[in-house]
Enzyme design. Structure first.
Site, mmCIF file in Angstrom:
data_model
loop_
_atom_site.group_PDB
_atom_site.id
_atom_site.type_symbol
_atom_site.label_atom_id
_atom_site.label_comp_id
_atom_site.label_asym_id
_atom_site.label_seq_id
_atom_site.Cartn_x
_atom_site.Cartn_y
_atom_site.Cartn_z
ATOM 1 N N CYS B 211 0.943 -1.214 0.002
ATOM 2 C CA CYS B 211 0.007 0.076 -0.136
ATOM 3 C C CYS B 211 0.747 1.504 0.029
ATOM 4 O O CYS B 211 1.603 1.325 0.675
ATOM 5 C CB CYS B 211 -0.748 0.013 1.276
ATOM 6 S SG CYS B 211 -1.900 1.431 1.463
ATOM 7 N N CYS B 214 0.198 2.775 3.574
ATOM 8 C CA CYS B 214 0.497 2.411 5.039
ATOM 9 C C CYS B 214 1.553 1.241 4.884
ATOM 10 O O CYS B 214 2.051 0.945 6.043
ATOM 11 C CB CYS B 214 -0.680 2.010 5.883
ATOM 12 S SG CYS B 214 -1.535 0.389 5.226
ATOM 13 N N CYS B 233 -5.952 -2.738 0.267
ATOM 14 C CA CYS B 233 -5.094 -2.827 1.285
ATOM 15 C C CYS B 233 -5.466 -3.658 2.389
ATOM 16 O O CYS B 233 -6.608 -3.419 2.893
ATOM 17 C CB CYS B 233 -4.674 -1.503 1.807
ATOM 18 S SG CYS B 233 -3.498 -1.360 3.067
ATOM 19 N N CYS B 236 -4.991 -0.344 5.729
ATOM 20 C CA CYS B 236 -5.800 0.895 5.779
ATOM 21 C C CYS B 236 -7.075 0.636 5.093
ATOM 22 O O CYS B 236 -7.210 -0.566 4.269
ATOM 23 C CB CYS B 236 -4.799 1.993 5.536
ATOM 24 S SG CYS B 236 -4.339 2.245 3.920
ATOM 25 N N ASP B 364 20.596 0.476 -19.484
ATOM 26 C CA ASP B 364 20.445 -0.665 -18.648
ATOM 27 C C ASP B 364 19.546 -1.640 -19.315
ATOM 28 O O ASP B 364 18.432 -1.212 -19.164
ATOM 29 C CB ASP B 364 20.233 -0.554 -17.419
ATOM 30 C CG ASP B 364 20.280 -1.860 -16.495
ATOM 31 O OD1 ASP B 364 20.395 -2.964 -16.993
ATOM 32 O OD2 ASP B 364 19.761 -1.703 -15.171
#
Lengths: 242, 461
Positions: B211, B214, B233, B236, B364
């Site tokens: 999340c 949180c 989530c 939260c 890269d």
């Protein structure tokens, strides 16, 4: 049966480093060596004593913190296995974590696992680019190529480097060393990822893992035409063409 | 000041002409020159846009989405400026305005629709004061240029927090994008309805596992691709917002895709002359933007039906009766979607992959190992591969380790030879995949050999 342990594949999935697992496994399979992969996440149990090859990659800051906390709880076990000859490859953030500490630009010190004698401090400038290294593997001198991308500069204490920088920055861009090596633990800044192209290193790791299980560790050769061609591109670019 | 503006505009135009004479596309050069002469040139030109600036940012789908929006606005009768060639740094954006300005540095347009590189967003937003911002998705892309994804998103978050009056159009299915709604006052969400059947494929290149608020892990009840799906989530209350515009998964019929789009209490049928779930997302983003700007829904849907792909956004051609596709690949999520198209073709195919590692591609190329080439092992007998570009050999290594038999892989460094080798292969279709800097040369060489298919007409089928 060789058991490969991929630590935190969910967290440390940056820079294609899972290619190292793929390469190790494929080169075993192509030779008919039985091999399996155990993916180990945060808090999941693992017996390092029963594992033949451990790969530890790097992640972004938040993920690196999570993995450090988890590994700290497994430190004694890991240390015992390393002393017993466990074959391990640690790249970039995973490499830094095995050392004593990482010092940020603000002067904050983040402790490492302290398993190996080196420390890392953040540099002002990120060290980015193609890199070529010369390393000794089982009495044979080989050239390895990769891509480095790190802000941390590592300084070795009482431990030998993995290799010598031919072009690029390496550990710190100053002393010409790249990576670190202790017993069967190989640490390096080389992404790319390192194992698929640099077959001599992959085969050496497989050989060490087999030898630790009491087998002769002698591997039949494979056709590495594509791998050699891919390395040659970078060596030529770095004006190290053979 | 007016003199400096005119001088900068003129110099930019001259630079564009010279670049063309030298055979270069020069899509950013006029911007470089104009900005050098007068750093304020962009802000001065932008201030003349009558109704407002719309920015499209995110990792994938910027070019397609912004072109769809521009076309939609044009078909509704507005005058529009956009940076069509995908030159999406501040220089490219400036170049688009310089091109549109007259010799006195005057602009006559209602809207500017700008696709903007996610790392350039803060700077371009500061100079163009957008009224509406569309965010498509966030995937890992060219890490060595921009640092990690977290950093890029945090810059965008900060820019939006400083400009809460901006209206957002956000992809509800991408948690990394949906989180941005907290920083502004007005947001409209778009998304794909949950699929009733079909388990999601393993998502190795998934970005958002945690999340953004949180740090607890995100739980998914369904994926569309990569981290796009139905999530919530575990810590939260953060969850996939209910989309304001939602499409039912599309039915593919030949070369077109049909979908039913729900918007407020209405449902409208949209037919897209292209393929891929990502293009459905792009069309939804454009449709939602059209609704926010008050475009008539029927006009919006019709203009999407006549969309022509830009260079390398799944362009279709014919070579001696054989279908040929060209697609840009630049990161794992987009590459995975391109691979899905290879499976959509039921017959045999020749696949050309050109990987360059120039500045604009990213130096890269390790991200190739985050692409799920392993899925190719299942159809390896039907496909042959030609690897080219500066890092063609590296691509061959990747395919070999994915389980494609080496006899099915050829490395041909020379682009022209590699293209001919692919076109003349035995497969029933040819697929060309190229990174950014390989795309233009490949397209140029392809064009001399093939004819473009009439995908547009297919929309009326």
């Amino acid at each position: 049966m060789l058991t490969v342990c991929h630590l935190y594949p969910d967290l440390l999935n940056l820079y294609g480093d899972r290619g190292n697992i793929i390469a190790f496994v494929r080169r075993c399979q192509w030779r008919g060596i039985p091999v399996r992969v155990r993916e180990v996440g945060i808090g999941e149990p693992v017996d390092f004593g029963a594992v033949d090859f451990v790969f530890l990659g790097g992640g972004s800051d938040r993920e690196q913190t999570l993995m450090a906390e988890d590994l700290l709880r497994r430190k004694d076990e890991l240390q015992a296995a390393i002393e017993d000859g466990l074959v391990m490859l640690a790249i970039c953030g995973g490499y830094q974590l095995l050392g004593r500490y990482y010092r940020t630009l603000q002067g904050e010190t983040i402790p490492g696992l302290g398993l190996l004698d080196f420390y890392t401090r953040a540099g002002e400038k990120r060290l980015i680019g193609d890199i070529a290294v010369e390393a000794e593997l089982g009495g044979r001198t080989v050239r390895l190529v990769g891509f480095e991308n790190h802000a941390g500069q590592t300084f070795l204490g009482n431990i030998r480097p993995f290799g010598r920088v031919l072009a690029g920055y390496g550990n710190n861009g100053q002393d010409g060393t790249e990576g670190a090596r202790y017993k069967n633990v190989f640490c390096s800044y080389l992404h790319g990822p390192i194992l698929p192209k640099n077959t001599a290193l992959t085969d050496y790791l497989i050989g060490r893992a087999l030898a630790r299980r009491g087998q002769d560790g002698i591997l039949c050769p494979l056709d590495d035409t594509f791998e050699e061609r891919a390395c040659a591109v970078i060596l030529r670019r770095l004006r190290l063409g053979r | 000041m007016r003199l400096r503006l005119c001088a900068a505009t003129l110099a930019g135009k001259v630079a564009a002409r010279l670049a063309r004479l030298c055979g270069r596309r020069g899509s950013s050069l006029p911007g470089v020159v104009a900005l050098r002469l007068y750093p304020g040139v962009l802000a001065r030109l932008v201030s003349q846009v009558r109704t407002g600036v719309i920015i499209v940012t995110g990792t994938n789908g910027k070019t397609t989405t912004s072109n769809m929006i521009a076309r939609m606005l044009a078909s509704a009768g507005f005058r529009v400026i956009n940076n069509r060639e995908g030159a999406n740094l501040i220089t490219g954006v400036t170049a688009a305005f310089v091109r549109a300005a007259d010799l006195f540095g005057r602009i006559h347009c209602d809207y500017a629709v700008l696709e903007v590189d996610e790392a350039s967003f803060p700077r371009v937003a500061a100079q163009t004061n957008p009224r509406l911002v569309v965010v498509t998705n966030f995937f890992r892309d060219q890490l060595d240029r921009y640092g990690e994804l977290d950093t890029t998103i945090s810059f965008i978050r900060r820019t939006l927090a400083e400009r809460p009056h901006i209206s957002l159009v956000l992809n509800a299915d991408d948690p990394l994008v949906a989180q941005l709604a907290r920083y502004v006052r007005n947001t409209k969400f778009y998304g794909l309805a949950p699929r009733s059947a079909g388990a999601p494929r393993g998502a190795t290149s998934r970005e958002a596992r945690f999340c953004p608020f949180c740090g607890h892990s995100l739980e998914y009840t369904g994926y569309h691709y990569s981290q796009l799906g139905i999530y919530q989530c575990t810590g939260c209350g953060f969850a996939r917002p209910r989309p304001d515009v939602e499409a039912a998964a599309a039915a593919v019929a030949g070369q077109v895709m049909r979908s039913r789009v729900r918007w407020e209490e209405k449902v409208i049928s949209v037919v897209l002359p292209t393929q891929g779930v990502y293009n459905l997302y792009n069309a939804l983003a454009a449709f939602t933007t059209g609704m926010v700007l008050g475009i008539d829904p029927a006009t919006a849907a019709a203009s999407l039906g006549h969309y022509t792909p830009a260079t390398g956004r799944l362009e279709g051609f014919l070579y001696r009766g054989k279908p040929v596709y060209l697609n840009l690949v630049k990161n794992p999520a987009g590459f995975n979607e391109s691979l899905n198209l290879l499976f959509a073709g039921r017959g045999t195919g020749d696949v050309f992959i050109a990987i360059n590692d120039n500045d604009a591609d990213g130096h890269d190329i390790s991200w190739l190992w985050d692409v799920d080439f392993e899925v190719l092992a299942g159809v390896k007998d039907k496909l042959s591969f030609v690897c080219s570009g500066k890092r063609g050999a590296e691509m061959a290594v990747r395919l070999k380790y994915a389980g494609v038999p080496p006899r099915k892989i050829t490395v041909v460094d020379n682009l022209r030879a590699a293209i001919d080798c692919t076109l003349n292969g035995r497969g029933g279709a040819a697929y060309f995949l190229a990174t950014y800097t390989a795309l233009w040369p490949v397209e140029k060489l392809l064009r001399r050999r093939v004819t473009r298919t009439a995908l547009e007409n297919a929309a009326d089928v």
